[in-house]
Design a protein around this motif. Structure first.
Motif, PDB file in Angstrom:
ATOM      1  N   MET A   1       0.830  -1.193   0.000  1.00  0.00           N
ATOM      2  CA  MET A   1       0.000   0.000   0.000  1.00  0.00           C
ATOM      3  C   MET A   1       0.868   1.247   0.000  1.00  0.00           C
ATOM      4  O   MET A   1       1.716   1.407   0.880  1.00  0.00           O
ATOM      5  N   LYS A   2       0.689   2.094  -0.948  1.00  0.00           N
ATOM      6  CA  LYS A   2       1.374   3.373  -0.942  1.00  0.00           C
ATOM      7  C   LYS A   2       0.778   4.235   0.166  1.00  0.00           C
ATOM      8  O   LYS A   2      -0.439   4.364   0.274  1.00  0.00           O
ATOM      9  N   VAL A   3       1.636   4.804   0.999  1.00  0.00           N
ATOM     10  CA  VAL A   3       1.153   5.471   2.203  1.00  0.00           C
ATOM     11  C   VAL A   3       0.693   6.905   1.976  1.00  0.00           C
ATOM     12  O   VAL A   3      -0.050   7.452   2.799  1.00  0.00           O
ATOM     13  N   GLN A   4       1.111   7.522   0.899  1.00  0.00           N
ATOM     14  CA  GLN A   4       0.774   8.931   0.670  1.00  0.00           C
ATOM     15  C   GLN A   4      -0.735   9.142   0.680  1.00  0.00           C
ATOM     16  O   GLN A   4      -1.498   8.380   0.084  1.00  0.00           O
ATOM     17  N   ASN A   5      -1.159  10.170   1.400  1.00  0.00           N
ATOM     18  CA  ASN A   5      -2.565  10.563   1.512  1.00  0.00           C
ATOM     19  C   ASN A   5      -3.431   9.542   2.252  1.00  0.00           C
ATOM     20  O   ASN A   5      -4.664   9.607   2.183  1.00  0.00           O
ATOM     21  N   LYS A   6      -2.805   8.622   2.967  1.00  0.00           N
ATOM     22  CA  LYS A   6      -3.548   7.668   3.773  1.00  0.00           C
ATOM     23  C   LYS A   6      -3.625   8.160   5.220  1.00  0.00           C
ATOM     24  O   LYS A   6      -2.884   9.055   5.633  1.00  0.00           O
ATOM     25  N   THR A   7      -4.536   7.572   5.982  1.00  0.00           N
ATOM     26  CA  THR A   7      -4.634   7.839   7.412  1.00  0.00           C
ATOM     27  C   THR A   7      -4.198   6.576   8.142  1.00  0.00           C
ATOM     28  O   THR A   7      -4.801   5.510   7.965  1.00  0.00           O
ATOM     29  N   ILE A   8      -3.132   6.693   8.944  1.00  0.00           N
ATOM     30  CA  ILE A   8      -2.525   5.514   9.564  1.00  0.00           C
ATOM     31  C   ILE A   8      -2.379   5.714  11.074  1.00  0.00           C
ATOM     32  O   ILE A   8      -1.896   6.756  11.538  1.00  0.00           O
ATOM     33  N   VAL A   9      -2.787   4.709  11.826  1.00  0.00           N
ATOM     34  CA  VAL A   9      -2.641   4.703  13.280  1.00  0.00           C
ATOM     35  C   VAL A   9      -1.295   4.061  13.631  1.00  0.00           C
ATOM     36  O   VAL A   9      -0.953   2.997  13.108  1.00  0.00           O
ATOM     37  N   VAL A  30       1.264  11.653   4.979  1.00  0.00           N
ATOM     38  CA  VAL A  30       0.314  10.761   5.633  1.00  0.00           C
ATOM     39  C   VAL A  30      -0.368  11.512   6.772  1.00  0.00           C
ATOM     40  O   VAL A  30       0.259  12.306   7.471  1.00  0.00           O
ATOM     41  N   LYS A  31      -1.647  11.250   6.977  1.00  0.00           N
ATOM     42  CA  LYS A  31      -2.336  11.748   8.153  1.00  0.00           C
ATOM     43  C   LYS A  31      -2.129  10.710   9.240  1.00  0.00           C
ATOM     44  O   LYS A  31      -2.583   9.568   9.100  1.00  0.00           O
ATOM     45  N   VAL A  32      -1.411  11.074  10.301  1.00  0.00           N
ATOM     46  CA  VAL A  32      -1.003  10.102  11.311  1.00  0.00           C
ATOM     47  C   VAL A  32      -1.790  10.283  12.606  1.00  0.00           C
ATOM     48  O   VAL A  32      -1.973  11.396  13.096  1.00  0.00           O
ATOM     49  N   VAL A  33      -2.237   9.159  13.141  1.00  0.00           N
ATOM     50  CA  VAL A  33      -2.905   9.119  14.437  1.00  0.00           C
ATOM     51  C   VAL A  33      -1.966   8.374  15.378  1.00  0.00           C
ATOM     52  O   VAL A  33      -1.793   7.162  15.256  1.00  0.00           O
ATOM     53  N   ALA A  34      -1.310   9.103  16.289  1.00  0.00           N
ATOM     54  CA  ALA A  34      -0.307   8.514  17.176  1.00  0.00           C
ATOM     55  C   ALA A  34      -0.919   8.197  18.541  1.00  0.00           C
ATOM     56  O   ALA A  34      -1.540   9.056  19.163  1.00  0.00           O
ATOM     57  N   LEU A  35      -0.723   6.958  18.992  1.00  0.00           N
ATOM     58  CA  LEU A  35      -1.211   6.525  20.296  1.00  0.00           C
ATOM     59  C   LEU A  35      -0.033   6.205  21.206  1.00  0.00           C
ATOM     60  O   LEU A  35       0.964   5.645  20.759  1.00  0.00           O
ATOM     61  N   ASP A  36      -0.170   6.538  22.481  1.00  0.00           N
ATOM     62  CA  ASP A  36       0.880   6.197  23.450  1.00  0.00           C
ATOM     63  C   ASP A  36       0.321   6.393  24.845  1.00  0.00           C
ATOM     64  O   ASP A  36      -0.597   7.200  25.048  1.00  0.00           O
ATOM     65  N   ILE A  37       0.879   5.702  25.809  1.00  0.00           N
ATOM     66  CA  ILE A  37       0.472   5.876  27.195  1.00  0.00           C
ATOM     67  C   ILE A  37       1.146   7.103  27.813  1.00  0.00           C
ATOM     68  O   ILE A  37       0.701   7.623  28.833  1.00  0.00           O
ATOM     69  N   ASN A  38       2.214   7.593  27.157  1.00  0.00           N
ATOM     70  CA  ASN A  38       3.018   8.701  27.678  1.00  0.00           C
ATOM     71  C   ASN A  38       2.628  10.014  26.997  1.00  0.00           C
ATOM     72  O   ASN A  38       2.987  10.268  25.848  1.00  0.00           O
TER      73      ASN A  38
END
Length: 268
Positions: A1-9, A30-38
């Motif tokens: 999958m080409k990542v450009q213009n995708k939304t990735i967690v 890429v539109k990035v959704v970053a998750l972390d406990i910190n």
């Protein structure tokens, strides 16, 4: 999958390899959704993203909390409209001790973060990913997921579980729009030790300098290149490639080699 213009967690986006994955993806539009406990770590990631932070959203979450993950997944889809990819990067290691000396609390913690956290994200997002024109699930295992490392046996077991979970998903999702990849990093310079609440035993003088450790930035770039080629297995680092070959040729000899390397650490 080409990542450009995708939304990735991306899980574990607040430090180390997760942070570098976030920053590298942002550079690829890429539109990035970053998750972390910190939360502090996520704030630092957003700061480092600079102008690209407009394409980044951060969310503080404990991925071992199944209900919280399920609820957050619904919100992420609603807020973003859609999700195209999931990179399960978050993980911890165990203390450098034998199984006989490892408490059940520590065993549970490693399994909950590395395996169940990964599973909860997959189960929560997969129904939606299957509705997308194309999507990708990337699970980060470890060289320790296919090669036994004394003193990291439970960590390795958790990563072996991630390996087989990923391979099973690949088989089950064949013919759908969802691609699946498993990543096997070797030695990468990250802060997984501090994130795991541990300190690394001191290596022998001279050996540390001789051993070249891959940077988290280089590792992230290799992973993204593998994702864009829809690779089934993404092996990151020369050490992981060599041990992958050795272990398949002669598992016992490869295990003996690693045992000798770890013997001094475990003797302390």
């Amino acid at each position: 999958m080409k990542v450009q213009n995708k939304t990735i967690v991306v899980t574990g986006g607040g430090s180390g390899m997760g942070r570098e994955l976030v920053l590298a993806l942002l550079l690829k539009e890429v539109k990035v959704v970053a998750l972390d406990i910190n939360e502090t770590g996520l704030e630092e990631t957003a700061k480092l993203a600079g102008q690209k932070s407009a394409s980044l959203t951060t969310h503080v979450i404990d991925i071992t909390d199944k209900s919280a993950v399920e609820e957050r997944a619904v919100k992420l889809i609603a807020e973003n409209g859609y999700i195209d990819g999931l990179i399960n990067n978050a993980g911890i290691i165990q203390p450098f001790v034998r199984v006989n000396d490892l408490s059940y609390d520590l065993i549970d913690r490693v399994m909950n973060v590395n395996f169940y956290g990964t599973l909860y994200l997959i189960k929560s997002l997969l129904p939606h990913l299957l509705t997308r024109p194309e999507a990708h699930i990337i699970n980060i295992s470890s060289m320790g997921g296919f090669l036994p490392v004394p003193g990291q046996t439970i960590y390795g077991a958790s990563k072996a579980a991630v390996k087989l979970l990923t391979e099973g998903l690949y088989a089950e999702l064949t013919g759908t729009t969802v691609k699946v990849s498993v990543v096997f990093p070797g030695g990468v310079n990250t802060n997984i030790l501090s994130n795991s609440g541990l300190e690394m035993p001191k290596p022998q003088e001279g050996k540390a300098k001789a051993r070249k450790i891959l940077s988290a930035t280089e590792a992230a770039q290799m992973m993204i290149a593998g994702i864009e080629k829809d690779k089934y297995r993404i092996i990151v680092g020369k050490d992981a490639r060599i041990m992958d070959i050795l272990y398949r040729l002669n598992p016992k000899s490869a295990a003996t080699m690693i045992t000798k390397q770890m013997s001094k650490i475990l003797s302390h």
